[in-house]
Enzyme design. Structure first.
Site, PDB file in Angstrom:
ATOM      1  N   GLU A 232      -2.714  -0.776  12.395  1.00  0.00           N
ATOM      2  CA  GLU A 232      -1.346  -0.901  11.622  1.00  0.00           C
ATOM      3  C   GLU A 232      -0.513  -1.981  12.690  1.00  0.00           C
ATOM      4  OE1 GLU A 232       0.794   0.287   9.073  1.00  0.00           O
ATOM      5  OE2 GLU A 232       2.159  -1.024  10.369  1.00  0.00           O
TER       6      GLU A 232
ATOM      7  N   SER B 243       7.915  -3.036   5.192  1.00  0.00           N
ATOM      8  CA  SER B 243       8.024  -2.125   6.514  1.00  0.00           C
ATOM      9  C   SER B 243       6.960  -2.511   7.298  1.00  0.00           C
ATOM     10  CB  SER B 243       8.474  -0.532   6.206  1.00  0.00           C
ATOM     11  OG  SER B 243       9.449  -0.763   5.193  1.00  0.00           O
TER      12      SER B 243
ATOM     13  N   ASN C 241       5.511  -0.137  10.309  1.00  0.00           N
ATOM     14  CA  ASN C 241       5.434   0.836  11.059  1.00  0.00           C
ATOM     15  C   ASN C 241       4.528   1.643  10.830  1.00  0.00           C
ATOM     16  OD1 ASN C 241       7.768   1.101   8.831  1.00  0.00           O
ATOM     17  ND2 ASN C 241       6.861   2.991   9.157  1.00  0.00           N
TER      18      ASN C 241
ATOM     19  N   MET D  43       6.191   1.870   4.345  1.00  0.00           N
ATOM     20  CA  MET D  43       7.477   2.181   3.761  1.00  0.00           C
ATOM     21  C   MET D  43       7.495   3.715   3.290  1.00  0.00           C
ATOM     22  SD  MET D  43       8.617  -0.345   0.635  1.00  0.00           S
ATOM     23  CE  MET D  43       9.190  -2.089   0.874  1.00  0.00           C
TER      24      MET D  43
ATOM     25  N   ALA E 175      10.243  10.356  -4.454  1.00  0.00           N
ATOM     26  CA  ALA E 175      10.071  10.748  -5.960  1.00  0.00           C
ATOM     27  C   ALA E 175       8.709  10.481  -6.421  1.00  0.00           C
ATOM     28  CB  ALA E 175      10.878   9.824  -6.859  1.00  0.00           C
TER      29      ALA E 175
ATOM     30  N   HIS F 132       8.949  -1.356  -5.364  1.00  0.00           N
ATOM     31  CA  HIS F 132       7.681  -0.946  -6.169  1.00  0.00           C
ATOM     32  C   HIS F 132       6.907  -2.101  -6.620  1.00  0.00           C
ATOM     33  CE1 HIS F 132      10.234   2.848  -7.473  1.00  0.00           C
ATOM     34  NE2 HIS F 132       9.781   2.933  -6.094  1.00  0.00           N
TER      35      HIS F 132
ATOM     36  N   ASN G 157      -0.053  -0.137  -4.268  1.00  0.00           N
ATOM     37  CA  ASN G 157       0.657  -0.549  -5.517  1.00  0.00           C
ATOM     38  C   ASN G 157       0.218  -1.608  -6.173  1.00  0.00           C
ATOM     39  OD1 ASN G 157       2.339   1.805  -4.824  1.00  0.00           O
ATOM     40  ND2 ASN G 157       4.041   0.530  -4.315  1.00  0.00           N
TER      41      ASN G 157
ATOM     42  N   THR H  97       3.870   5.330  -6.045  1.00  0.00           N
ATOM     43  CA  THR H  97       3.279   5.636  -4.978  1.00  0.00           C
ATOM     44  C   THR H  97       2.223   6.730  -5.358  1.00  0.00           C
ATOM     45  OG1 THR H  97       5.109   5.089  -3.630  1.00  0.00           O
ATOM     46  CG2 THR H  97       3.486   6.495  -2.427  1.00  0.00           C
TER      47      THR H  97
END
Ligand code: FAD
Length: 514
Positions: A40, A114, A116, A120, A127, A439, A473, A485
């Protein structure tokens, strides 16, 4: 020689977001004999690694975690609500695509990523609707079973917030306005959310830590602050491992692997393949961002009447307890994905709304499916580089006439829903700039066969590159309006189950058993 890295593993996973976590978890559960490492580029934010930042109670500590996720170049980090990049503004915990954001068409002005542990998935709204009708991938035979497992791994529940103040009334009113003759599973209902109630009644939002479960303690190695720069292959084209750069000391290393899983988001997975000289025709193409419209509504007084105004010293009661209502996608009646949440809990703040009692306003967000086309794409430079030194992306993305029609229809549908609930505040629905959905899909899409319109097969294995899998995705090939997701995690489970079944056991000397 860099001592942080093993010389070889069986499976190298690139990226620790929900897709990479689902691969690692599923493989380790099914095949504890395999040596698995997750690489990562971003830092660890939490203990356990990959927790959702919303679970960090202290606002300052949460803010630091968001900042730490915002990539290599401080000037592209836009989490400060006042900060913009060339007039573009990102969301907390994300950073914007650099100057190639609009190389063709409108591009993705607020296209973001993102960096980390958790990706994300440490910042998302959680949701998790199931795709319906034409959103579903027809050639994935076991899609429902995979979605079941995806929901289990993400800890999805439609009930955790179903009884929140106002939520039931909002659903009742929307249902009588919009349900008509919809099938039961496509009626207005509580949004399935990746969240659970703690024993003390508090909420715990699922980040990839939930997906990983125990595996980071029981055998899977997590290697943060490590950029994977290349997938290495043998002269015959089969995967041999990865080349990495340790961002802590800028040293480089090669790590052998029999399987590499690139789960590095829909913009950076194709970047890694491009950097590795793996460039199938469809790579980076079919890029699609779901257009989104918003509307703020003040709930009718009779809806609010039954819900007591929270005490002045408890301003969070509505946001903490608020539900999210779901108006599902339905090809024939409502080809949009609708979500309705209390403004007090909305991830898109509206400081412009007049002061009112907590819970007075709801925000409606309607997503449409993009008209998916090969010419909408992310390309990569042979010479220019991004903040990590990887090939710089340039984004070509244009709304078509069909998209404009769909957005106009979504504006009409959201206004109908808003009027049912109370007084519409906005003069007209607000169109968000391209990239807002977060997305992005299609850039490493799966296909039934290798006909030049896909990058990988149904398991995510890249055509003609044995041992290289893609996840996230980017593999979703259909036009979808719903949040992706859950589907990406489900497809990751499918790929990992396939590898668990087919990858031979390694002997101690590194050779496969026959
Ligand atoms: P990511 O979570 O992006 O993880 C990819 C990881 O790969 C990153 O950590 C990145 O640092 C790493 N990486 C990239 N390149 C390399 C490299 N070369 N070497 C090593 N590591 C690398 N989705 C929903 O379905 N529902 C929602 O409600 C929702 N709300 C959202 C709200 C917000 C504010 C945000 C930011 C996102 C939201 N999303 C939502 C999107 C959701 O977070 C993503 O769909 C999901 O995280 C994608 O998972 P992933 O594992 O494919 O990618």
């Amino acid at each position: 020689m860099n001592g942080r890295y093993p010389a070889a593993v069986d499976v190298a996973v690139v990226g620790s977001g929900p897709a990479g976590a689902a691969w690692a978890r599923t493989l380790h559960d099914l095949r504890p004999d395999l040596r698995i490492a997750v690489f990562e580029v971003g830092p660890v934010l939490s203990d356990p690694p990959g927790d959702h930042v919303k679970n960090i109670a202290d606002p300052e500590a949460r803010r630091r975690a968001q900042r730490a996720s915002e990539g290599p170049e401080a000037d592209l980090g836009a989490a400060d609500p006042a900060a913009t990049v060339d007039g573009r503004r990102g969301r907390a915990g994300t950073f914007l695509v650099g100057e190639g954001f609009a190389a063709g068409g409108t591009g993705l002005p607020v296209g973001a990523m993102s960096s980390n542990v958790g990706g994300m998935g440490a910042h998302w709204t959680c949701a998790c609707p199931r795709p319906g009708g034409s959103e579903r991938i027809g050639f994935v035979d076991d899609l429902d079973a995979l979605l079941d497992e995806g929901e289990r791994l993400l800890g999805v529940s439609a009930q955790a917030l179903a009884n929140a103040p106002l939520a039931g009334d909002v659903r009742r009113v929307l249902g009588s306005a919009l349900d008509g003759d919809r099938p039961a599973d496509r009626r207005v209902q509580p949004m399935p959310l990746a969240v659970r109630r703690d024993s003390n009644g508090g909420l715990h939002w699922s980040g990839p830590s939930v997906v990983f479960g125990d595996v980071l303690r029981t055998g899977v190695a997590l290697l943060p602050e490590t950029l994977v720069t290349r997938v290495r292959r043998s002269p015959s084209g089969a995967v041999q491992g990865v080349s990495v750069r340790d961002l802590r000391d800028d040293t480089v290393a090669d790590v052998g692997a029999r399987v590499v899983v690139a789960a590095a988001d829909a913009l950076r997975t194709p970047q890694l393949l491009f950097a590795s000289g793996i460039r199938p025709t469809a790579l980076g193409r079919y890029l699609n961002d779901q257009p989104q419209v918003l509307l703020a509504v003040r709930l009718a007084d009779d809806l609010l009447a039954g819900v007591p105004v929270p005490a002045a010293d408890d301003p969070t009661v509505v946001s903490r307890g608020s539900g999210v209502s779901w108006v599902p996608f339905d090809d024939d009646r409502h080809p949009f994905h609708g979500q309705v949440m209390q403004m007090d809990a909305s991830p898109v703040p509206r400081p412009d709304l007049p002061a009112d009692r907590p819970g007075a306003y709801v925000g409606l967000g309607w997503f449409t499916a993009k008209d998916v086309r090969p010419q909408d794409r992310v390309e990569f430079s042979e010479t220019a580089v991004d903040g990590y030194g990887m090939p710089a992306p340039s984004v070509h993305h244009t709304l078509t006439a069909l998209d404009e029609q769909r957005i106009a229809a979504a504006e009409e549908a959201i206004t109908t829903a808003g009027r049912a609930l109370g007084t519409v505040i906005d003069e007209r629905p607000i169109r968000l700039p391209a990239g807002s959905s977060l997305h992005y899909q299609g850039t490493t899409r799966m296909g039934r066969e290798d006909d030049g319109t896909s990058v990988c097969d149904v398991h995510g294995e890249v055509w003609d590159v044995p041992g290289l899998f893609v996840a996230g995705n980017g593999v979703i090939p259909t036009e979808t309006a719903c949040n992706p997701t859950l589907t990406a995690v489900a497809l990751a489970v499918g790929g990992a189950r396939h590898v668990a079944k087919t990858l031979a056991t390694s002997t101690p000397d590194g050779k496969d058993t026959p």
